[in-house]
Motif scaffolding. Structure first.
Motif, PDB file in Angstrom:
ATOM      1  N   GLY A  49       0.710  -0.985   0.259  1.00  0.00           N
ATOM      2  CA  GLY A  49       0.076   0.207   0.372  1.00  0.00           C
ATOM      3  C   GLY A  49       1.193   0.926   0.094  1.00  0.00           C
ATOM      4  N   THR A  50       2.096   1.643   0.992  1.00  0.00           N
ATOM      5  CA  THR A  50       2.657   2.491   1.169  1.00  0.00           C
ATOM      6  C   THR A  50       3.469   2.522  -0.413  1.00  0.00           C
ATOM      7  N   PRO A 143      -5.946   2.486   3.332  1.00  0.00           N
ATOM      8  CA  PRO A 143      -5.195   3.553   4.808  1.00  0.00           C
ATOM      9  C   PRO A 143      -3.284   3.488   4.180  1.00  0.00           C
ATOM     10  N   PHE A 144      -3.218   2.187   3.625  1.00  0.00           N
ATOM     11  CA  PHE A 144      -1.925   2.108   3.090  1.00  0.00           C
ATOM     12  C   PHE A 144      -1.480   3.213   2.514  1.00  0.00           C
ATOM     13  N   VAL A 145      -2.678   2.796   1.505  1.00  0.00           N
ATOM     14  CA  VAL A 145      -2.566   3.865   0.208  1.00  0.00           C
ATOM     15  C   VAL A 145      -2.237   5.114   0.211  1.00  0.00           C
ATOM     16  N   LEU A 146      -2.669   6.011   1.396  1.00  0.00           N
ATOM     17  CA  LEU A 146      -2.836   7.467   1.540  1.00  0.00           C
ATOM     18  C   LEU A 146      -1.626   7.549   2.648  1.00  0.00           C
ATOM     19  N   ALA A 147      -1.345   6.653   3.472  1.00  0.00           N
ATOM     20  CA  ALA A 147      -0.254   6.853   4.031  1.00  0.00           C
ATOM     21  C   ALA A 147       1.590   6.983   3.689  1.00  0.00           C
ATOM     22  N   GLY A 148       0.763   6.032   2.160  1.00  0.00           N
ATOM     23  CA  GLY A 148       2.079   6.257   1.365  1.00  0.00           C
ATOM     24  C   GLY A 148       2.255   6.571   1.176  1.00  0.00           C
ATOM     25  N   TYR A 149       1.375   7.853   0.365  1.00  0.00           N
ATOM     26  CA  TYR A 149       1.326   8.841  -0.225  1.00  0.00           C
ATOM     27  C   TYR A 149       1.710   9.929   0.249  1.00  0.00           C
ATOM     28  N   ILE A 150       1.145  10.337   1.591  1.00  0.00           N
ATOM     29  CA  ILE A 150       1.975  11.898   2.526  1.00  0.00           C
ATOM     30  C   ILE A 150       2.893  10.990   2.528  1.00  0.00           C
ATOM     31  N   GLN A 151       3.617  10.691   2.781  1.00  0.00           N
ATOM     32  CA  GLN A 151       4.905  10.381   2.776  1.00  0.00           C
ATOM     33  C   GLN A 151       5.582  10.978   2.099  1.00  0.00           C
ATOM     34  N   ALA A 607       2.410  -6.033  -8.973  1.00  0.00           N
ATOM     35  CA  ALA A 607       3.018  -4.669  -8.502  1.00  0.00           C
ATOM     36  C   ALA A 607       4.538  -3.998  -8.297  1.00  0.00           C
ATOM     37  N   ILE A 608       5.158  -4.623  -8.136  1.00  0.00           N
ATOM     38  CA  ILE A 608       6.911  -4.500  -8.374  1.00  0.00           C
ATOM     39  C   ILE A 608       7.383  -4.163 -10.178  1.00  0.00           C
ATOM     40  N   ILE A 770       9.809   1.724  -4.628  1.00  0.00           N
ATOM     41  CA  ILE A 770      10.301   0.534  -5.004  1.00  0.00           C
ATOM     42  C   ILE A 770      11.208   0.592  -3.965  1.00  0.00           C
ATOM     43  N   SER A 771      11.423   0.941  -2.804  1.00  0.00           N
ATOM     44  CA  SER A 771      12.626   0.525  -0.831  1.00  0.00           C
ATOM     45  C   SER A 771      11.653  -0.402  -0.934  1.00  0.00           C
ATOM     46  N   VAL A 772       9.687   0.116  -0.920  1.00  0.00           N
ATOM     47  CA  VAL A 772       9.099  -0.339   0.710  1.00  0.00           C
ATOM     48  C   VAL A 772       8.720  -1.181  -0.633  1.00  0.00           C
ATOM     49  N   SER A 773       8.117  -1.672  -1.419  1.00  0.00           N
ATOM     50  CA  SER A 773       7.857  -2.958  -2.395  1.00  0.00           C
ATOM     51  C   SER A 773       9.352  -4.287  -2.537  1.00  0.00           C
TER      52      SER A 773
END
Length: 822
Positions: A49-50, A143-151, A607-608, A770-773
């Motif tokens: 998600g992030t 929620p994780f998509v939104l968290a990753g977007y904000i970061q 996704a990757i 890429i890092s979180v994936s």
């Protein structure tokens, strides 16, 4: 500008706390509403998600300086609303029906044991509603998509502060990983969900008052929906588990949540209370009353108890106190009880502290909340009897991708250690349930194989003379008990146990060894001998097994030899069932696990692949200039993303036995590595630009050396020292060691980005994706690889990832020096 930087840091801290804290919290919920083997999905959802959110930040146009607070405000409000919706759907969805149809008889069945329900799901996997699962996962992903977007949004709009912001992100994530799960103790699930949902409000209020925003109607509308929805959920008691995948609860009394497990208490019958752990493992409360003694006296483990009256016993996985009660009933004077699910005994001790029949308050009984194996490793006591029952190994799933294995209780090393803590004539007793007897012509119980290997490790050359196998047939399978001694078992004590079995109505049969000869002196005739012994010819098979089974020795043994249910397990690979990828003859559980992993790997792979190709498809920045992609940066992102998680999971595996409890090990190592990495990232921003590539190589080299010391050299050479140190001091030293390792690792990513993409602001969001994936991939891969090849192999992979990055960095530095010299 200074005020804006403070706002960014507060928003980033709140979101980072939520991202990792929510991840750990979801592992607990997944383990209950789904089967515990699904708990690792929370890790994949978090990182996937992030990564998606960061990619969205990469693709969207930059936001002007004055509009950035409003965008953050709206994103935070959406994050609150999405978390509320995710919790509601996850807790309200019935993934596995309470009433199941037996595939064999077609009859509808409810209130089945967990084993029976799990077996029925394996026979007919369609009962697990995949459409509901995918729908819910999609909602939980938001929620994780939104968290990753904000970061990524913050990183992208403050590129010069990336090292500082990345460090703050990791430090805040540490606080979330520790703090939010610990809220389960005082607040329970309901209170913890309320805190999690409302936490973004802290950052929103700061933006409102700190930035002087007068209004943001979309955010205010979302806030109104959040508070309305929260009030509705609280009034309707929505924040509780309504549908458990495993054992169905009836006449429910209360529940207890902890970072390790969810324990439900119910009234099973009018005179019996039942504790259920994660809807899977269950144990009855056993007060010191005649009716309960009568109920449990027919259990197999009583047979050795009566021979050790007046002695000392250790009860592992003591649960509701049944074995404690019967050990006391048979006259044992000192009883140490160990249970990893602390809420069970804590409830018994608190609610029934004034009851004289409380088994844990009987004279001579002491209790310890710990992993049983870890407790014994640190103990110097010698016992007349060590008694353990196989716990349900599908409960108590680890918070991080099965980073804790209850199978540590009966690896070959475990059985060897048990023998060291027994008197010469003491008994090691292991009892469990199986569809088959402990030994057939083609199959042997894994605990029996490991016990044989453990006895050999303990220096016993002919283990077949030190082992006895008893069983009682049931309609649904067999209850069997393994008994082992340091000294050879003699026929007299075996006859004594069998006589006791007749007197108490246990009905046990002896599968091994075969008794024959004249026993008239012991008042035994041929008719009794025939009635006591199994008709199956297991004697020759046991002797052959005892001679053929060899301990798995050497760190490479699990890599060289594929998983085999007829070979011993060691501490490097403490799993009876593999992932199913390496073995051809798969057990049904391996087939189920393999299918779960395959689904996750397909999603992660797609996704990757998408994240990797996006910069090549959409390469023009807003000013019309091509985004410069450096292959060295890509190698670093993938290598560090994979390597960090490989090393982190190896640390959790290796140190859980030293740190007494899986939760302590998880939180100590996870928090230490992330905190250290955050501090390392913050420090990296002070390195001069002209020294970055040289320092990158240096910190990579330091990381390889430190990882080898902390994860391999220290536990190999310091094993005895770790066990001798006080637990508190060992926790501090472990935290320091992994913090130092994390500190070195934390320099690498920000230095690589600053070296290989110094002017590409937009690439920061892509780098984050890429890092979180890569971390997603390594988390799931580590879970698969440790089941098939062992943790030493995962450790080597982690070193190899960073080694590859070091080679790339050294090659780049060398070329730069050659060009400068030319």
């Amino acid at each position: 500008m200074e005020q804006r930087a403070k706002t960014d840091l507060i928003v980033l801290s709140v979101v980072s706390i939520l991202a990792l804290g929510l991840e750990v919290l979801l592992t607990r919920i997944f383990a209950v509403v789904l089967f515990a083997s699904h708990s690792f999905m929370a890790i994949s959802l978090t990182l996937l998600g992030t990564g998606i959110g960061a990619t969205i930040a990469y693709l969207t146009k930059p936001v002007s300086f004055d509009k950035q607070p409003a965008r953050q405000l709206l994103s935070l409000a959406a994050l609150m609303l999405s978390m509320l919706l995710a919790f509601y759907l996850l807790l309200d969805t019935e993934f596995v029906p309470a009433v199941l149809s037996d595939p064999d008889s077609g009859a509808d069945m409810k209130y089945l044991s967990w084993n029976k329900r799990f077996t029925m799901v394996m026979k007919d996997s369609s009962v697990l509603s995949l459409p509901l699962l995918y729908r819910t996962i999609s909602i939980v992903l938001i929620p994780f998509v939104l968290a990753g977007y904000i970061q990524a949004f913050i990183f992208r709009h403050a590129p010069k502060s990336f090292a500082l912001y990345y460090g703050i992100d990791l430090v805040a994530a540490t606080a979330g990983a520790i703090g939010i799960p610990l809220l389960l103790y005082p607040l329970g699930l309901k209170g913890t969900i309320v805190v999690v949902v409302l936490l973004p409000l802290v950052a929103m209020l700061w933006i409102f008052f700190g930035q002087g925003l007068k209004r943001s109607w979309p955010a205010l509308v979302m806030l109104g929906l959040v508070f309305s929805g929260l009030a509705y959920c609280l009034v309707n008691d929505s924040f509780k588990v309504r549908h458990i995948a495993g054992f169905q609860e009836r006449r429910f009394i209360k529940e207890y949540w902890s970072p390790m497990a969810r324990v439900g208490l119910m009234e099973y019958y009018r005179d019996r209370e039942l504790y259920v752990i994660d809807g899977a493992s269950r144990t009855f409360y056993a007060p010191n009353q005649d009716k309960h003694i009568e109920r449990y006296k027919v259990s197999l483990y009583n047979m050795p108890f009566h021979l050790k009256a007046g002695g000392k016993a250790l009860i592992l996985a003591s649960g509701g106190g049944q074995e404690v009660l019967m050990a006391k009933h048979h006259g044992l004077k000192e009883i140490d009880a160990v249970e990893v699910a602390q809420p069970i005994v804590q409830d018994i001790l608190e609610r029934r502290k004034n009851d004289s029949d409380n088994p844990y308050l009987l004279d001579g009984v002491s209790f310890e909340a710990a992993d049983g194996r870890s407790y014994l490793m640190r103990s110097k006591k010698i016992y007349d009897m060590i008694e353990m029952k196989e716990i349900n190994f599908h409960s108590l799933a680890s918070q991080v991708a099965q980073a804790w294995s209850p199978y540590y209780l009966f690896t070959q090393e475990a059985f060897a250690e048990y023998m060291e803590h027994l008197e010469d004539d003491g008994y090691l007793v292991y009892s469990t349930f199986s569809r088959k007897p402990a030994l057939t012509k083609t199959w042997a119980s894994p605990p029996l194989i490991n016990m044989i290997a453990g006895l050999k490790l303990a220096g016993i050359k002919e283990p077949e003379k030190h082992i006895a196998v008893f069983f009682t047939p049931r309609d649904y399978g067999y209850r069997y008990m393994l008994v082992a001694k340091k000294s050879p078992l003699d026929k007299q004590e075996l006859i004594s146990m069998l006589k006791f079995s007749d007197e108490e109505g246990i009905g046990a049969k002896l599968q091994y060894p075969r008794l024959s000869g004249d026993f008239s002196a012991l008042d035994v005739d041929e008719v009794k001998l025939a009635a006591w012994q199994s008709k199956q010819k297991a004697g020759r098979r046991t002797i052959d097994l005892a001679r053929s089974v060899a301990p798995r020795l050497g760190l490479w043994s699990n890599v060289a030899d594929p998983p085999d249910r007829n070979s011993a397990l060691n501490d490097d690979r403490p799993y009876v069932y593999s992932s199913g990828f390496r073995t051809e003859d798969k057990h049904r559980r391996e087939t189920l696990v393999k299918s779960l992993y395959e689904q996750i790997l397909v999603i992660i792979g797609l996704a990757i692949g998408l994240f990797l190709i996006l910069p090549f498809v959409i390469r023009r920045a807003d000013r019309g200039v091509l985004v410069r992609l450096d292959w060295r940066l890509l190698v670093t992102l993938l290598g560090t993303g994979l390597g960090f998680m490989f090393l982190e999971m190896t640390g959790i595996y290796r140190f859980q036995l030293y740190l007494h409890h899986p939760t302590i090990a998880l939180m100590t190592i996870l928090s230490a590595m992330i905190l250290g990495a955050g501090l390392g990232s913050i420090h990296s921003r002070h390195i001069k630009p002209e020294e970055r590539e040289k320092k990158l190589c240096a910190w990579l080299a330091y990381s390889l050396v430190l990882a080898s010391i902390v994860l391999f050299v220290a536990p190999s050479l310091g094993h005895d020292l770790f066990l001798a140190l006080p637990l508190g001091l060992l926790c501090v030293l472990t935290f320091l060691g992994f913090s130092i390792l994390g500190y070195a690792l934390g320099h690498i990513l920000p230095l690589a980005i600053a070296t290989y993409a110094p002017e590409e602001e937009r690439l920061l969001a892509w780098c984050w994706a890429i890092s979180v994936s890569a971390s997603v991939l390594s988390t799931v891969s580590a879970s698969i690889l440790v089941r098939d090849y062992g943790m030493f192999f995962v450790f080597l992979l982690g070193l190899s990832c960073y080694g590859l990055v070091l080679l790339v960095a050294l090659g780049s530095l060398r070329r730069k020096r050659l060009l400068a010299g030319a």
